[in-house]
Design a protein around this motif. Sequence first.
Motif, PDB file in Angstrom:
ATOM      1  N   LEU A 114     -12.947 -18.745 -11.943  1.00 58.61           N
ATOM      2  CA  LEU A 114     -11.666 -19.216 -11.477  1.00 58.61           C
ATOM      3  C   LEU A 114     -10.342 -18.093 -11.213  1.00 58.61           C
ATOM      4  CD1 LEU A 114     -10.820 -21.350  -9.116  1.00 58.61           C
ATOM      5  CD2 LEU A 114     -10.469 -22.699 -10.356  1.00 58.61           C
ATOM      6  N   PRO A 115      -9.677 -18.546 -12.817  1.00 59.14           N
ATOM      7  CA  PRO A 115      -9.051 -16.984 -12.574  1.00 59.14           C
ATOM      8  C   PRO A 115      -9.160 -15.847 -12.780  1.00 59.14           C
ATOM      9  CG  PRO A 115      -9.609 -18.149 -14.646  1.00 59.14           C
ATOM     10  CD  PRO A 115     -10.618 -19.038 -13.817  1.00 59.14           C
ATOM     11  N   LEU A 116     -10.383 -14.967 -12.503  1.00 59.67           N
ATOM     12  CA  LEU A 116     -10.758 -13.814 -12.759  1.00 59.67           C
ATOM     13  C   LEU A 116     -10.998 -13.453 -11.294  1.00 59.67           C
ATOM     14  CD1 LEU A 116     -12.840 -13.037 -15.441  1.00 59.67           C
ATOM     15  CD2 LEU A 116     -10.256 -12.383 -15.286  1.00 59.67           C
ATOM     16  N   GLY A 117     -12.083 -14.529 -10.631  1.00 63.55           N
ATOM     17  CA  GLY A 117     -12.516 -14.049  -8.987  1.00 63.55           C
ATOM     18  C   GLY A 117     -10.695 -14.566  -8.233  1.00 63.55           C
ATOM     19  N   SER A 118      -9.679 -15.457  -8.340  1.00 60.56           N
ATOM     20  CA  SER A 118      -9.042 -15.933  -7.967  1.00 60.56           C
ATOM     21  C   SER A 118      -7.425 -14.504  -7.943  1.00 60.56           C
ATOM     22  CB  SER A 118      -7.870 -16.289  -8.509  1.00 60.56           C
ATOM     23  OG  SER A 118      -8.375 -17.875  -8.516  1.00 60.56           O
ATOM     24  N   PHE A 119      -7.670 -13.794  -9.223  1.00 57.57           N
ATOM     25  CA  PHE A 119      -6.640 -12.545  -9.394  1.00 57.57           C
ATOM     26  C   PHE A 119      -7.087 -11.374  -8.827  1.00 57.57           C
ATOM     27  CE2 PHE A 119      -5.370  -8.445 -11.826  1.00 57.57           C
ATOM     28  CZ  PHE A 119      -4.332  -8.854 -11.755  1.00 57.57           C
ATOM     29  N   VAL A 120      -8.552 -11.246  -8.615  1.00 63.45           N
ATOM     30  CA  VAL A 120      -9.023 -10.278  -7.872  1.00 63.45           C
ATOM     31  C   VAL A 120      -8.923  -9.925  -6.763  1.00 63.45           C
ATOM     32  CG1 VAL A 120     -10.850  -8.724  -7.052  1.00 63.45           C
ATOM     33  CG2 VAL A 120     -10.635  -9.288  -9.581  1.00 63.45           C
ATOM     34  N   PHE A 121      -9.467 -11.247  -5.786  1.00 61.23           N
ATOM     35  CA  PHE A 121      -9.196 -11.713  -4.611  1.00 61.23           C
ATOM     36  C   PHE A 121      -7.260 -11.051  -4.578  1.00 61.23           C
ATOM     37  CE2 PHE A 121      -7.702 -14.594  -1.231  1.00 61.23           C
ATOM     38  CZ  PHE A 121      -7.853 -14.921  -0.546  1.00 61.23           C
ATOM     39  N   PHE A 122      -6.554 -11.834  -4.940  1.00 62.69           N
ATOM     40  CA  PHE A 122      -4.880 -11.539  -4.564  1.00 62.69           C
ATOM     41  C   PHE A 122      -4.439 -10.000  -4.693  1.00 62.69           C
ATOM     42  CE2 PHE A 122      -5.059 -16.771  -4.664  1.00 62.69           C
ATOM     43  CZ  PHE A 122      -4.385 -16.375  -3.983  1.00 62.69           C
ATOM     44  N   THR A 123      -5.464  -9.805  -5.385  1.00 72.09           N
ATOM     45  CA  THR A 123      -5.262  -7.968  -6.417  1.00 72.09           C
ATOM     46  C   THR A 123      -5.676  -7.185  -4.533  1.00 72.09           C
ATOM     47  OG1 THR A 123      -5.595  -8.229  -8.204  1.00 72.09           O
ATOM     48  CG2 THR A 123      -5.975  -5.899  -7.678  1.00 72.09           C
ATOM     49  N   TRP A 124      -6.841  -7.804  -4.405  1.00 72.39           N
ATOM     50  CA  TRP A 124      -7.290  -6.817  -3.080  1.00 72.39           C
ATOM     51  C   TRP A 124      -6.572  -8.119  -1.357  1.00 72.39           C
ATOM     52  CZ3 TRP A 124      -9.078  -2.404  -2.742  1.00 72.39           C
ATOM     53  CH2 TRP A 124     -10.066  -1.796  -4.125  1.00 72.39           C
ATOM     54  N   LEU A 125      -6.045  -8.661  -1.620  1.00 72.98           N
ATOM     55  CA  LEU A 125      -5.024  -9.223  -0.489  1.00 72.98           C
ATOM     56  C   LEU A 125      -3.748  -8.461  -0.405  1.00 72.98           C
ATOM     57  CD1 LEU A 125      -5.224 -11.910   1.552  1.00 72.98           C
ATOM     58  CD2 LEU A 125      -3.661 -12.636   0.124  1.00 72.98           C
ATOM     59  N   VAL A 126      -3.157  -7.544  -1.228  1.00 75.10           N
ATOM     60  CA  VAL A 126      -2.182  -6.757  -1.529  1.00 75.10           C
ATOM     61  C   VAL A 126      -2.633  -5.621  -0.929  1.00 75.10           C
ATOM     62  CG1 VAL A 126      -0.027  -6.257  -2.640  1.00 75.10           C
ATOM     63  CG2 VAL A 126      -1.085  -9.337  -3.447  1.00 75.10           C
ATOM     64  N   ALA A 127      -3.513  -4.995  -1.609  1.00 75.26           N
ATOM     65  CA  ALA A 127      -3.841  -3.624  -1.563  1.00 75.26           C
ATOM     66  C   ALA A 127      -4.677  -3.555  -0.492  1.00 75.26           C
ATOM     67  CB  ALA A 127      -4.742  -3.356  -2.769  1.00 75.26           C
ATOM     68  N   GLY A 128      -5.325  -4.263   0.442  1.00 72.65           N
ATOM     69  CA  GLY A 128      -5.754  -3.975   1.468  1.00 72.65           C
ATOM     70  C   GLY A 128      -4.901  -4.153   2.672  1.00 72.65           C
ATOM     71  N   PRO A 129      -3.648  -4.506   3.237  1.00 70.30           N
ATOM     72  CA  PRO A 129      -2.632  -4.754   3.917  1.00 70.30           C
ATOM     73  C   PRO A 129      -2.958  -3.203   3.464  1.00 70.30           C
ATOM     74  CG  PRO A 129      -2.970  -6.539   3.734  1.00 70.30           C
ATOM     75  CD  PRO A 129      -4.118  -6.672   2.428  1.00 70.30           C
ATOM     76  N   LEU A 130      -1.959  -2.718   2.450  1.00 71.36           N
ATOM     77  CA  LEU A 130      -0.858  -1.725   1.878  1.00 71.36           C
ATOM     78  C   LEU A 130      -2.404  -1.244   1.857  1.00 71.36           C
ATOM     79  CD1 LEU A 130       1.524  -0.739   0.649  1.00 71.36           C
ATOM     80  CD2 LEU A 130       0.819  -1.249  -2.137  1.00 71.36           C
ATOM     81  N   LEU A 131      -2.969  -0.685   1.974  1.00 77.32           N
ATOM     82  CA  LEU A 131      -3.977   0.810   2.538  1.00 77.32           C
ATOM     83  C   LEU A 131      -4.501   0.947   3.410  1.00 77.32           C
ATOM     84  CD1 LEU A 131      -6.772   0.443  -0.377  1.00 77.32           C
ATOM     85  CD2 LEU A 131      -5.161   2.119  -0.565  1.00 77.32           C
ATOM     86  N   TRP A 132      -4.238  -0.042   4.533  1.00 76.97           N
ATOM     87  CA  TRP A 132      -4.477  -0.151   6.243  1.00 76.97           C
ATOM     88  C   TRP A 132      -3.226   0.811   6.140  1.00 76.97           C
ATOM     89  CZ3 TRP A 132      -1.200  -3.132   9.747  1.00 76.97           C
ATOM     90  CH2 TRP A 132      -1.430  -2.794  10.934  1.00 76.97           C
ATOM     91  N   TRP A 133      -2.149   0.067   6.686  1.00 76.13           N
ATOM     92  CA  TRP A 133      -0.786   0.260   6.289  1.00 76.13           C
ATOM     93  C   TRP A 133      -0.402   2.395   6.264  1.00 76.13           C
ATOM     94  CZ3 TRP A 133       3.981   1.408   4.030  1.00 76.13           C
ATOM     95  CH2 TRP A 133       5.576   1.714   4.622  1.00 76.13           C
ATOM     96  N   ILE A 134      -1.309   2.211   4.913  1.00 74.07           N
ATOM     97  CA  ILE A 134      -0.264   4.230   4.953  1.00 74.07           C
ATOM     98  C   ILE A 134      -1.886   4.759   5.198  1.00 74.07           C
ATOM     99  CG2 ILE A 134      -1.204   5.817   2.864  1.00 74.07           C
ATOM    100  CD1 ILE A 134      -0.490   3.770   0.553  1.00 74.07           C
ATOM    101  N   ARG A 135      -2.864   4.035   5.538  1.00 68.70           N
ATOM    102  CA  ARG A 135      -3.594   5.087   6.548  1.00 68.70           C
ATOM    103  C   ARG A 135      -3.444   5.361   7.650  1.00 68.70           C
ATOM    104  NH1 ARG A 135      -9.057   7.567   5.857  1.00 68.70           N
ATOM    105  NH2 ARG A 135      -8.613   6.988   3.786  1.00 68.70           N
ATOM    106  N   ARG A 136      -3.033   4.338   8.267  1.00 69.51           N
ATOM    107  CA  ARG A 136      -1.826   3.941   9.746  1.00 69.51           C
ATOM    108  C   ARG A 136      -0.767   4.520  10.131  1.00 69.51           C
ATOM    109  NH1 ARG A 136       0.593  -0.395  12.635  1.00 69.51           N
ATOM    110  NH2 ARG A 136       0.436  -0.137  15.060  1.00 69.51           N
ATOM    111  N   LEU A 137      -0.303   5.022   8.536  1.00 67.61           N
ATOM    112  CA  LEU A 137       1.007   6.081   9.076  1.00 67.61           C
ATOM    113  C   LEU A 137       0.939   7.637   8.983  1.00 67.61           C
ATOM    114  CD1 LEU A 137       3.265   4.384   6.543  1.00 67.61           C
ATOM    115  CD2 LEU A 137       3.666   4.172   8.941  1.00 67.61           C
TER     116      LEU A 137
END
Length: 149
Positions: A114-137
């Motif tokens: 649970l803690p490791l899965g949550s950490f990975v989930f929130f890491t990609w929850l932040v990184a995913g939109p950031l990667l998408w935004w940079i790609r869009r720019l």
Amino acid sequence: MSTRGERARRVGWWITLAVASLLTVMCVCLLFAAIRNDRAISAQLGTATATVDSVAFDRTIIHFETPDGIVHSPANGVLYPDGLAAGQLVRIEYDATDPELARVAGRSATLTLLPLGSFVFFTWLVAGPLLWWIRRLNKRADAEIPAAA
């Protein structure tokens, strides 16, 4: 846009991807380490009653006596210490060949999911939109270059 801006976005995209990937790999390695520790304890199982000496953010220190009369206090603390308090008596399981490796009885690596899965989930929850935004720019900047030429 300038070449410097494009380069900064490209570097930012790769850094974001690298950091998120590194954190994910670290979490997977922690899970495998917990499984390995559990297997080592189960292979040479010893049980004892331990006294909790201190509970801190990073470790819970215990001491216990093995059948040979030696008192052990694992420097790295006990595995899976959730809910323990100083002064409490707790049943532990330890690796009889290495009493420095001990866990609270009845607990296992599944508690790390649970803690490791949550950490990975929130890491990609932040990184995913950031990667998408940079790609869009980057795509927007690429579309502006032919129009400006």
